[in-house]
Structure formats: C-alpha cells, structure tokens
Design a protein around this motif. Sequence first.
Motif, PDB file in Angstrom:
ATOM      1  N   PHE A  68      43.750  39.174  25.779  1.00 16.72           N
ATOM      2  CA  PHE A  68      42.714  38.669  26.680  1.00 16.72           C
ATOM      3  C   PHE A  68      42.334  37.263  26.245  1.00 16.72           C
ATOM      4  CE2 PHE A  68      38.203  37.934  27.655  1.00 16.72           C
ATOM      5  CZ  PHE A  68      38.252  38.065  29.039  1.00 16.72           C
ATOM      6  N   ASP A  69      42.282  36.371  27.227  1.00 15.68           N
ATOM      7  CA  ASP A  69      41.953  34.971  26.947  1.00 15.68           C
ATOM      8  C   ASP A  69      40.637  34.639  27.651  1.00 15.68           C
ATOM      9  OD1 ASP A  69      41.787  32.266  26.669  1.00 15.68           O
ATOM     10  OD2 ASP A  69      43.681  31.790  27.672  1.00 15.68           O
ATOM     11  N   SER A  70      39.599  34.358  26.869  1.00 16.12           N
ATOM     12  CA  SER A  70      38.286  34.098  27.482  1.00 16.12           C
ATOM     13  C   SER A  70      38.225  32.710  28.134  1.00 16.12           C
ATOM     14  CB  SER A  70      37.181  34.241  26.438  1.00 16.12           C
ATOM     15  OG  SER A  70      37.429  33.345  25.381  1.00 16.12           O
ATOM     16  N   GLN A  71      39.266  31.895  27.933  1.00 10.49           N
ATOM     17  CA  GLN A  71      39.297  30.541  28.514  1.00 10.49           C
ATOM     18  C   GLN A  71      40.479  30.401  29.485  1.00 10.49           C
ATOM     19  OE1 GLN A  71      37.262  27.675  26.612  1.00 10.49           O
ATOM     20  NE2 GLN A  71      36.155  29.592  26.503  1.00 10.49           N
ATOM     21  N   ALA A  72      40.806  31.475  30.194  1.00  8.68           N
ATOM     22  CA  ALA A  72      42.002  31.458  31.049  1.00  8.68           C
ATOM     23  C   ALA A  72      41.908  30.376  32.131  1.00  8.68           C
ATOM     24  CB  ALA A  72      42.177  32.830  31.693  1.00  8.68           C
ATOM     25  N   SER A 105      37.484  46.489  33.004  1.00 10.84           N
ATOM     26  CA  SER A 105      37.172  45.293  32.226  1.00 10.84           C
ATOM     27  C   SER A 105      38.447  44.884  31.509  1.00 10.84           C
ATOM     28  CB  SER A 105      36.054  45.562  31.208  1.00 10.84           C
ATOM     29  OG  SER A 105      36.003  44.490  30.277  1.00 10.84           O
ATOM     30  N   ALA A 106      38.965  43.727  31.908  1.00  7.00           N
ATOM     31  CA  ALA A 106      40.140  43.195  31.204  1.00  7.00           C
ATOM     32  C   ALA A 106      39.730  42.792  29.798  1.00  7.00           C
ATOM     33  CB  ALA A 106      40.698  41.998  31.972  1.00  7.00           C
ATOM     34  N   LYS A 107      38.478  42.389  29.661  1.00  8.23           N
ATOM     35  CA  LYS A 107      37.992  41.944  28.354  1.00  8.23           C
ATOM     36  C   LYS A 107      37.952  43.104  27.355  1.00  8.23           C
ATOM     37  CE  LYS A 107      34.129  39.630  26.166  1.00  8.23           C
ATOM     38  NZ  LYS A 107      32.684  39.471  26.215  1.00  8.23           N
ATOM     39  N   ASP A 108      37.336  44.213  27.769  1.00  4.20           N
ATOM     40  CA  ASP A 108      37.172  45.364  26.869  1.00  4.20           C
ATOM     41  C   ASP A 108      38.313  46.379  26.974  1.00  4.20           C
ATOM     42  OD1 ASP A 108      34.830  44.224  26.185  1.00  4.20           O
ATOM     43  OD2 ASP A 108      33.524  45.716  27.146  1.00  4.20           O
ATOM     44  N   ASP A 109      39.280  46.100  27.842  1.00  2.00           N
ATOM     45  CA  ASP A 109      40.375  47.033  28.104  1.00  2.00           C
ATOM     46  C   ASP A 109      39.853  48.379  28.611  1.00  2.00           C
ATOM     47  OD1 ASP A 109      42.913  47.975  28.362  1.00  2.00           O
ATOM     48  OD2 ASP A 109      43.313  48.210  26.224  1.00  2.00           O
ATOM     49  N   ASP A 136      39.495  36.848  44.985  1.00  2.00           N
ATOM     50  CA  ASP A 136      38.991  35.476  44.801  1.00  2.00           C
ATOM     51  C   ASP A 136      39.391  34.881  43.443  1.00  2.00           C
ATOM     52  OD1 ASP A 136      37.777  35.750  47.225  1.00  2.00           O
ATOM     53  OD2 ASP A 136      35.748  35.342  46.508  1.00  2.00           O
ATOM     54  N   GLY A 137      39.417  33.573  43.409  1.00  2.00           N
ATOM     55  CA  GLY A 137      39.671  32.878  42.144  1.00  2.00           C
ATOM     56  C   GLY A 137      38.618  33.244  41.114  1.00  2.00           C
ATOM     57  N   GLY A 138      39.059  33.582  39.924  1.00  2.00           N
ATOM     58  CA  GLY A 138      38.136  33.853  38.824  1.00  2.00           C
ATOM     59  C   GLY A 138      37.682  35.294  38.666  1.00  2.00           C
ATOM     60  N   VAL A 139      38.166  36.217  39.529  1.00  2.00           N
ATOM     61  CA  VAL A 139      37.701  37.611  39.395  1.00  2.00           C
ATOM     62  C   VAL A 139      38.381  38.335  38.225  1.00  2.00           C
ATOM     63  CG1 VAL A 139      37.062  37.839  41.834  1.00  2.00           C
ATOM     64  CG2 VAL A 139      39.353  38.547  41.081  1.00  2.00           C
ATOM     65  N   GLY A 140      39.507  37.775  37.756  1.00  2.00           N
ATOM     66  CA  GLY A 140      40.154  38.368  36.582  1.00  2.00           C
ATOM     67  C   GLY A 140      41.516  38.985  36.831  1.00  2.00           C
ATOM     68  N   LYS A 141      42.199  38.550  37.890  1.00  2.00           N
ATOM     69  CA  LYS A 141      43.520  39.122  38.214  1.00  2.00           C
ATOM     70  C   LYS A 141      44.523  38.865  37.081  1.00  2.00           C
ATOM     71  CE  LYS A 141      43.724  36.610  41.932  1.00  2.00           C
ATOM     72  NZ  LYS A 141      42.421  35.951  41.729  1.00  2.00           N
ATOM     73  N   SER A 142      44.613  37.603  36.645  1.00  2.00           N
ATOM     74  CA  SER A 142      45.572  37.276  35.580  1.00  2.00           C
ATOM     75  C   SER A 142      45.200  38.005  34.295  1.00  2.00           C
ATOM     76  CB  SER A 142      45.583  35.768  35.317  1.00  2.00           C
ATOM     77  OG  SER A 142      45.867  35.081  36.497  1.00  2.00           O
ATOM     78  N   SER A 143      43.905  38.111  34.064  1.00  2.00           N
ATOM     79  CA  SER A 143      43.448  38.780  32.837  1.00  2.00           C
ATOM     80  C   SER A 143      43.817  40.261  32.855  1.00  2.00           C
ATOM     81  CB  SER A 143      41.934  38.628  32.692  1.00  2.00           C
ATOM     82  OG  SER A 143      41.608  37.265  32.647  1.00  2.00           O
ATOM     83  N   LEU A 144      43.722  40.888  34.029  1.00  2.00           N
ATOM     84  CA  LEU A 144      44.090  42.306  34.143  1.00  2.00           C
ATOM     85  C   LEU A 144      45.591  42.482  33.899  1.00  2.00           C
ATOM     86  CD1 LEU A 144      41.914  43.226  37.252  1.00  2.00           C
ATOM     87  CD2 LEU A 144      41.733  44.305  34.988  1.00  2.00           C
ATOM     88  N   MET A 145      46.394  41.589  34.527  1.00  2.00           N
ATOM     89  CA  MET A 145      47.845  41.690  34.333  1.00  2.00           C
ATOM     90  C   MET A 145      48.207  41.459  32.866  1.00  2.00           C
ATOM     91  SD  MET A 145      50.987  39.595  36.101  1.00  2.00           S
ATOM     92  CE  MET A 145      50.673  38.029  35.306  1.00  2.00           C
ATOM     93  N   ASN A 146      47.621  40.447  32.271  1.00  2.00           N
ATOM     94  CA  ASN A 146      47.962  40.138  30.873  1.00  2.00           C
ATOM     95  C   ASN A 146      47.479  41.218  29.912  1.00  2.00           C
ATOM     96  OD1 ASN A 146      49.358  37.753  31.373  1.00  2.00           O
ATOM     97  ND2 ASN A 146      47.454  36.609  31.560  1.00  2.00           N
ATOM     98  N   ARG A 147      46.318  41.783  30.198  1.00  2.00           N
ATOM     99  CA  ARG A 147      45.836  42.889  29.362  1.00  2.00           C
ATOM    100  C   ARG A 147      46.804  44.056  29.446  1.00  2.00           C
ATOM    101  NH1 ARG A 147      43.294  43.696  25.035  1.00  2.00           N
ATOM    102  NH2 ARG A 147      41.239  42.899  25.602  1.00  2.00           N
ATOM    103  N   TYR A 148      47.265  44.360  30.657  1.00  2.00           N
ATOM    104  CA  TYR A 148      48.131  45.516  30.852  1.00  2.00           C
ATOM    105  C   TYR A 148      49.516  45.314  30.236  1.00  2.00           C
ATOM    106  CZ  TYR A 148      50.628  49.323  33.107  1.00  2.00           C
ATOM    107  OH  TYR A 148      51.392  50.436  33.340  1.00  2.00           O
TER     108      TYR A 148
END
Length: 201
Positions: A32-36, A154-158, A15-27
């Motif tokens: 990590f962008d809290s305003q993605a 957690s993409a935020k906390d890696d 779903d939109g907003g679950v953090g897919k882009s954040s996971l890819m970008n973290r990896y």
Amino acid sequence: MSGKSLLLKVILLGDGGVGKSSLMNRYVTNKFDSQAFHTIGVEFLNRDLEVDGRFVTLQIWDTAGQERFKSLRTPFYRGADCCLLTFSVDDRQSFENLSNWQKEFIHYADVKDPEHFPFVVLGNKIDKLERQVSTEEARAWCIENGNYPYLETSAKDDTNVTVAFEEAVRQVLAVEEQLEHCMLGHTIDLNSSSKSGSACC
Ligand SMILES: Nc1nc2c(ncn2[C@@H]2O[C@H](COP(=O)(O)OP(=O)(O)OP(=O)(O)O)[C@@H](O)[C@H]2O)c(=O)[nH]1
Ligand SMILES: [Mg+2]
C-alpha cells in the motif's frame, strides 16, 4: 469440480482517488502506497486463485478515474467479465457518481444484457473515521440498481480486499453456470421423438 482454468477479466471503475489502484496493488502485491499517483489510462495485473474448486487467472484492469482520461480508459471495457464499481465512503460525490460509471461501462463495453451483468460494488477507505456514506445507504443503492453484492474495503488496512476479488469471481462463475445449465437444457436428444430442452434463458 471442473479441471479447466479460466481467464477472467475484471475492471475497476470509479472516481479518481477512491482507491482503485490501491485495491489492485494490495490484492496482487500486498503493498500500500499512501502517496499513490493518479493512474493515466489503464494498467493491469494478473493473479491466480482458486474459488470453490475452480482455478482462475484473474486479470485485473485498473482504470484512470479522472474525467480527462475518459477516452484512454473506455476502449478497454470490452470483454470484461465483471465490473467493480468503486467509491470511497468518505467521498459522497464518488458514491453519487456510481450510476454514471455503471452507464459508461454498459455503453462502452457494449453489454448486451445489462440486467444480468455481474457488477460488484466496493465502498473503500473504511479505515477513515469520517464517513459521508453509510453502509445502509450503499446497500440500498445496490439493491435498487440490480441487486449487486456490496463490500466495504480498506486497501490501507487490507480489509475485505481478497474477499472482494473472490466475490467478483463468484459472480462470474454463477453467470457462467447458469449459461451452461441453459445450454444443456437446449441439447437436442436425437434418440427421442419428443422435443427436448427447457426454456430457462
Ligand atoms: N485511508 C485510506 N487511503 C486510501 C485507501 N485506498 C487508497 N487510499 C489513498 O487514496 C489515494 C488515492 O488512491 P488511488 O489508489 O491512487 O486511487 P485511484 O482510484 O486509483 O485514483 P485514479 O487513478 O486517479 O483513478 C492515495 O493517496 C491512496 O494512498 C484506503 O483504503 N484507506
Ligand atoms: Mg489509479
């Protein structure tokens, strides 16, 4: 250990907003962008890695989870070696939609053998204090729907991000090894009068 390098396509769905882009970008970029912003269509990034002695270029395809972008994302499912079904542990609806994502992928990727396709399930945002989906419930879904590996990230906390992508590679390699094994089993021995080959697949 095999010397050849593999290019593997993994696709992030959910779903939109679950953090897919954040996971890819973290990896890939360790950021990590809290305003993605929501993804529109599909984006991809590559990362080289070594898993169990195999050199792999992981091509990670990040898709737009919002329903209105369905026609933009589905043409990119074909050729995927692994699918990361992603939900957010603080969003029950995103968990309940996992089956829809699984079906959408199987349909548009034209998966010939869905029972053996390597899916990995990710429960993201475990840094959040308020959960709507428990670990046990998520694990139970994975067991019932195809015995898929389940990782909490957690993409935020890696947390577990690298582990998650490595698990995707392991799942693909396991399927590949099984296929190689089957093909070897079906090699015809021209020097032998008896029929050779095992019926493992
Ligand atoms: N607390 C927390 N927030 C996260 C985490 N991962 C992503 N977010 C936030 O959740 C929001 C959505 O993240 P995205 O990565 O854009 O989500 P997405 O799945 O790519 O969304 P679409 O592109 O619309 O499909 C952003 O504000 C992120 O900063 C996480 O692990 N923890
Ligand atoms: Mg996105």
